[in-house]
Design a protein around this motif. Structure first.
Motif, PDB file in Angstrom:
ATOM      1  N   MET A 128       0.837  -1.188   0.000  1.00  0.00           N
ATOM      2  CA  MET A 128       0.000   0.000   0.000  1.00  0.00           C
ATOM      3  C   MET A 128       0.879   1.248   0.000  1.00  0.00           C
ATOM      4  SD  MET A 128      -3.016  -1.052   2.708  1.00  0.00           S
ATOM      5  CE  MET A 128      -4.186   0.119   1.982  1.00  0.00           C
ATOM      6  N   GLY A 129       0.284   2.376  -0.308  1.00  0.00           N
ATOM      7  CA  GLY A 129       1.002   3.639  -0.296  1.00  0.00           C
ATOM      8  C   GLY A 129       0.332   4.623  -1.216  1.00  0.00           C
ATOM      9  N   PRO A 130       0.651   5.912  -1.061  1.00  0.00           N
ATOM     10  CA  PRO A 130       0.029   6.934  -1.913  1.00  0.00           C
ATOM     11  C   PRO A 130       0.469   6.811  -3.365  1.00  0.00           C
ATOM     12  CG  PRO A 130       1.779   7.883  -0.564  1.00  0.00           C
ATOM     13  CD  PRO A 130       1.587   6.490  -0.077  1.00  0.00           C
ATOM     14  N   SER A 131      -0.248   7.478  -4.246  1.00  0.00           N
ATOM     15  CA  SER A 131       0.103   7.486  -5.662  1.00  0.00           C
ATOM     16  C   SER A 131       1.520   8.025  -5.829  1.00  0.00           C
ATOM     17  CB  SER A 131      -0.889   8.371  -6.420  1.00  0.00           C
ATOM     18  OG  SER A 131      -0.554   8.434  -7.781  1.00  0.00           O
TER      19      SER A 131
ATOM     20  N   HIS B  44      -5.061   0.028  -2.787  1.00  0.00           N
ATOM     21  CA  HIS B  44      -5.228   1.208  -1.946  1.00  0.00           C
ATOM     22  C   HIS B  44      -6.398   1.032  -0.989  1.00  0.00           C
ATOM     23  CE1 HIS B  44      -8.088   1.887  -5.260  1.00  0.00           C
ATOM     24  NE2 HIS B  44      -8.779   2.593  -4.396  1.00  0.00           N
ATOM     25  N   GLU B  45      -7.023  -0.153  -1.022  1.00  0.00           N
ATOM     26  CA  GLU B  45      -8.216  -0.412  -0.225  1.00  0.00           C
ATOM     27  C   GLU B  45      -7.881  -1.235   1.023  1.00  0.00           C
ATOM     28  OE1 GLU B  45     -11.247   0.561  -0.504  1.00  0.00           O
ATOM     29  OE2 GLU B  45     -11.398   1.382  -2.535  1.00  0.00           O
TER      30      GLU B  45
ATOM     31  N   VAL C  36       2.739  -4.078   3.623  1.00  0.00           N
ATOM     32  CA  VAL C  36       3.933  -3.248   3.490  1.00  0.00           C
ATOM     33  C   VAL C  36       3.494  -1.887   2.965  1.00  0.00           C
ATOM     34  CG1 VAL C  36       6.127  -2.953   2.287  1.00  0.00           C
ATOM     35  CG2 VAL C  36       5.437  -5.229   3.097  1.00  0.00           C
ATOM     36  N   PHE C  37       3.946  -0.831   3.633  1.00  0.00           N
ATOM     37  CA  PHE C  37       3.576   0.530   3.237  1.00  0.00           C
ATOM     38  C   PHE C  37       4.777   1.223   2.591  1.00  0.00           C
ATOM     39  CE2 PHE C  37       0.845  -0.672   6.740  1.00  0.00           C
ATOM     40  CZ  PHE C  37      -0.406  -0.251   6.334  1.00  0.00           C
TER      41      PHE C  37
ATOM     42  N   VAL D  35      10.277   1.681   1.950  1.00  0.00           N
ATOM     43  CA  VAL D  35       9.365   0.988   2.853  1.00  0.00           C
ATOM     44  C   VAL D  35       9.249   1.817   4.125  1.00  0.00           C
ATOM     45  CG1 VAL D  35       8.950  -1.085   4.214  1.00  0.00           C
ATOM     46  CG2 VAL D  35       9.915  -1.287   1.911  1.00  0.00           C
ATOM     47  N   ALA D  36       8.060   2.367   4.356  1.00  0.00           N
ATOM     48  CA  ALA D  36       7.841   3.208   5.527  1.00  0.00           C
ATOM     49  C   ALA D  36       7.415   2.387   6.738  1.00  0.00           C
ATOM     50  CB  ALA D  36       6.769   4.264   5.220  1.00  0.00           C
ATOM     51  N   ASP D  37       6.775   1.254   6.482  1.00  0.00           N
ATOM     52  CA  ASP D  37       6.293   0.426   7.587  1.00  0.00           C
ATOM     53  C   ASP D  37       5.913  -0.937   7.034  1.00  0.00           C
ATOM     54  OD1 ASP D  37       5.590  -0.292  10.137  1.00  0.00           O
ATOM     55  OD2 ASP D  37       3.631   0.689  10.111  1.00  0.00           O
TER      56      ASP D  37
END
Length: 230
Positions: free
Chosen positions: A39-42, A199-200, A211-212, A218-220
């Motif tokens: 996951m993560g922003p565009s 993104h859901e 994984v973010f 990788v932020a988290d």
């Protein structure tokens, strides 16, 4: 058993002042039987990560291993993808002039499997995704959700050990999206490694690990599923 491993992977597009760091020092792995949601922003590098994991693109730095093979040293990446990696693209990439069963057969035929065997394998996997009754339909003759199922069947055929899915539920309603996630979850439970970009949160809840990504890093990462949608 680890199916895919990215170690200190970076990907830079262009050079000099125009250089864009799509990924920076990413470490990620997925084992047989594991569904990992990304996951993560565009613009965070999610699709780039999938492209590197599947050998559609090569890392600028670091290493990508698929079933122990360093992709940087593989001479025929297309053959490796046909045998080991299934990819569900955002835009599906189905061939409009081929029927559902012909679309699913294609990667097996390209890999030298005889037409009769390729068709039998394709029909079996279409049955797995609930599309055997639409086998002779062309993509334009079925709904968006049904086209997505055909694309997933094409990714599954041949018992590939790594399945990559880039926003496979993006254009689907909630019920159909849930059905697609059930298919991906079942394939992971059967022993494949699945990387799912989404993104859901409701779909990430089907994963074993989330994984973010943010700004190509990788932020988290959490082994605790989000609130279950199951």
């Amino acid at each position: 058993m680890t199916v895919v491993r990215l170690s200190e992977v970076g990907r830079v597009h262009d050079e000099g002042a125009a250089a864009v760091h799509a990924l920076r020092g990413v470490n990620l792995e997925a084992a047989a039987g594991e569904l990992v949601a990304v996951m993560g922003p565009s613009g965070s590098g999610k699709s780039t990560l999938l492209n590197l994991a599947g050998g559609l693109d090569l890392a600028t730095t670091g290493t990508v291993l698929v079933e122990g093979q360093d992709l940087a040293g593989v001479k025929d990446l297309a053959a490796l993808r046909r045998r080991s990696v299934g990819y569900v693209f955002q835009d599906l990439n189905l061939i409009p002039s081929l029927t559902a069963v012909e679309n699913v057969m294609l990667p097996r035929e390209l890999d030298g499997v005889r037409s009769g065997q390729a068709r039998a394998e394709a029909l079996a996997v279409l049955a797995e995704v609930g599309m055997e009754h639409m086998a002779e339909r062309f993509p334009e003759e079925v709904s968006g959700g049904q086209r997505q199922r055909v694309a997933i069947a094409r990714a599954l055929v041949g018992e590939r050990r790594l399945l990559l899915a880039d926003e496979p539920t993006g254009a689907l309603d909630t019920r159909t999206g849930d059905e697609i996630l059930q298919i991906l979850r079942a394939r992971a439970d059967a022993g494949a490694a699945v990387l799912l970009v989404t993104h859901e949160p409701r779909y990430a809840a089907w994963a074993d690990r989330v994984v973010f990504l943010r700004d190509g890093q990788v932020a988290d990462s959490t082994d605790t599923p989000l609130e279950s949608a199951r």
